[in-house]
Design a protein around this motif. Structure first.
Motif, PDB file in Angstrom:
ATOM      1  N   ASP A   1       0.831  -1.128  -0.022  1.00  0.00           N
ATOM      2  CA  ASP A   1      -0.018   0.056   0.070  1.00  0.00           C
ATOM      3  C   ASP A   1       0.872   1.322   0.071  1.00  0.00           C
TER       4      ASP A   1
ATOM      5  N   ILE B   1       2.973   9.129  -9.963  1.00  0.00           N
ATOM      6  CA  ILE B   1       1.981   9.410 -11.092  1.00  0.00           C
ATOM      7  C   ILE B   1       1.454  10.825 -11.098  1.00  0.00           C
ATOM      8  N   LYS B   2       1.161  11.120  -9.851  1.00  0.00           N
ATOM      9  CA  LYS B   2       0.382  12.509  -9.884  1.00  0.00           C
ATOM     10  C   LYS B   2       1.223  13.495  -9.927  1.00  0.00           C
TER      11      LYS B   2
ATOM     12  N   ASP C   1       2.035  13.612 -13.689  1.00  0.00           N
ATOM     13  CA  ASP C   1       0.703  13.929 -14.429  1.00  0.00           C
ATOM     14  C   ASP C   1       0.876  15.609 -14.283  1.00  0.00           C
TER      15      ASP C   1
ATOM     16  N   ILE D   1       2.383   1.504  -3.407  1.00  0.00           N
ATOM     17  CA  ILE D   1       1.177   2.012  -4.356  1.00  0.00           C
ATOM     18  C   ILE D   1       1.063   3.430  -3.972  1.00  0.00           C
ATOM     19  N   LYS D   2       0.902   4.073  -2.895  1.00  0.00           N
ATOM     20  CA  LYS D   2       0.874   5.328  -2.566  1.00  0.00           C
ATOM     21  C   LYS D   2       2.087   5.971  -3.277  1.00  0.00           C
ATOM     22  N   GLN D   3       3.139   5.698  -2.941  1.00  0.00           N
ATOM     23  CA  GLN D   3       4.221   6.541  -3.636  1.00  0.00           C
ATOM     24  C   GLN D   3       4.337   6.281  -5.220  1.00  0.00           C
ATOM     25  N   LYS D   4       3.664   5.305  -5.648  1.00  0.00           N
ATOM     26  CA  LYS D   4       3.617   5.313  -7.126  1.00  0.00           C
ATOM     27  C   LYS D   4       2.512   6.081  -7.387  1.00  0.00           C
ATOM     28  N   ASP D   5       1.468   6.311  -6.570  1.00  0.00           N
ATOM     29  CA  ASP D   5       0.238   7.187  -7.036  1.00  0.00           C
ATOM     30  C   ASP D   5       0.900   8.470  -7.017  1.00  0.00           C
ATOM     31  N   ASP D   6       1.830   8.920  -5.893  1.00  0.00           N
ATOM     32  CA  ASP D   6       2.184  10.330  -5.826  1.00  0.00           C
ATOM     33  C   ASP D   6       3.233  10.773  -6.722  1.00  0.00           C
TER      34      ASP D   6
END
Length: 387
Positions: free
Chosen positions: A102, A112-113, A116, A105-110
């Motif tokens: 998790d 990705i954000k 972006d 994933i959070k790091q990856k989401d950050d």
């Protein structure tokens, strides 16, 4: 009720009955109770005992089975507990792994954000660049149109330029000059223009042609347009060659200008300009070029660049309410009015009061600080530059 309790209860009841029976037999016979009871008791008790034994055996088997089941259950429970503990450990490990995942994933989401956002910024930059490119394209298109129009104008002017070149060529053929560079020993500049009488102008070492000179007040320089156009004075003394002649001379070939100045005390200074040119009468004899300055007197003439010539009867200066030629009593390329005026009123003693008409002055001579003195000598000379 447990089997053991049941058995005790039966035995107690049996013993009570046997006790009553024994008492009866003892009173009736003289036989011991054990002997009397042996056969009877056994016959009575045998079925009961067998039943009890069967019950006990069944109970024992049942208890054994229960014990085995309990043992089996305990083993099962122990196994289940072991499996449960193992599962709990695995679940705990899985939970930790899930937690790590998790976080990843959070790091990856950050990330990705962030990517972006970077992509959005890049898109905005690309859009801005596209807009700039579009603007540049539009500008280039406009420039191409301007160039196209300029080419048309140039093509239209080429013919005029060719005509002008021919006119200048013809003018050079019409203007026969023997300049001070090759005039001989008489030190006289001779010039013949088609349709004009030959005129002369003095030469001065090192072979400069004099176009203006002030040595005393014998010649009045407060003249009209025609006089300044044609020239006036004494070529051997104070004189002005004439604007039309100066124009033709500087038109045919580039000239240098050399200005000599002297005050009443005998102090001399000079100003030199490397590209002197005067326009035609249609241009009001505009001072079209001076070039680079050098000298000791300072540059007081560049202030007059691009100015038309002004006389008493032809006001071309930039002063709104008065004619500068009136204030200086002489014609000049006045601006509003001037930092130099070599054709102004002549004062023999080199002095003037603030209320008097301006005298011959060159503002940079005194660093713009003194307009109460008047120079007592000025001389303007030109010579051709090599083509």
């Amino acid at each position: 009720m447990k089997f053991s309790t049941f058995l005790v209860l039966i035995l107690w009841m049996f013993l009570q009955g046997m006790s009553s029976l024994a008492s009866g037999y003892e009173m009736a016979q003289d036989v011991s109770f054990p002997e009397q009871c042996h056969g009877y008791c056994f016959s009575v008790l045998q079925p009961l005992i067998d039943h009890v034994l069967k019950l006990k055996e069944a109970t024992d088997d049942n208890d054994k089975m229960k014990v085995e089941k309990i043992h089996s259950l305990e083993l099962t429970i122990n196994n289940l507990q072991s499996q449960l503990l193992k599962s709990e450990t695995e679940i705990k490990n899985n939970v930790e792994q899930i937690k790590v995942k998790d976080e990843q994933i959070k790091q990856k989401d950050d990330q990705i954000k962030l990517k972006d956002e970077q992509i959005k910024q890049k898109d905005d930059q690309i859009k801005l660049k596209d807009d700039q490119i579009k603007q540049k394209d539009d500008q280039i298109k406009q420039k191409d149109e301007q160039i196209k129009n300029l080419r048309k104008q140039i093509n239209g002017k080429v013919g005029k330029i060719i005509v002008k070149v021919e006119e200048i060529k013809n003018l050079r053929e019409d203007v026969k000059m023997i300049s001070c560079l090759n005039s001989g020993s008489d030190d006289i500049f001779k010039m013949k223009v088609k349709g004009m009488e030959q005129f002369e102008s003095p030469c001065d070492s090192p072979r400069w042609t004099v176009i203006q000179r002030r040595i005393n007040g014998s010649v009045d320089f407060n003249r009209n347009w025609t006089d300044y156009k044609n020239g006036f004075g004494d070529e051997r003394g104070s004189f002005f060659l004439g604007l039309n002649k100066i124009h033709l001379m500087t038109l045919v070939q580039p000239h240098e200008l050399y200005i000599q100045l002297r005050d009443v005390n005998g102090t001399t200074k000079y100003a030199r300009y490397d590209d002197f040119k005067v326009g035609s009468e249609n241009e009001a004899y505009k001072l079209k070029s001076l070039g680079e300055y050098s000298g000791t007197a300072g540059d007081s003439f560049s202030y007059n660049l691009d100015m038309k010539f002004t006389t008493l009867d032809r006001d071309n200066d930039m002063l709104e309410k008065r004619n500068c030629a009136e204030k200086h009593a002489g014609g000049w390329w006045f601006n509003a009015c001037s930092r130099s005026s070599l054709n102004a009123k002549y004062y023999d003693d080199g002095k003037r009061t603030p209320l008097q008409i301006f005298g011959i002055h060159w503002a940079t001579w005194k660093n713009y600080n003194d307009y109460t003195t008047s120079l007592t000598f000025s001389q303007m000379m030109i010579r051709p530059k090599p083509l």
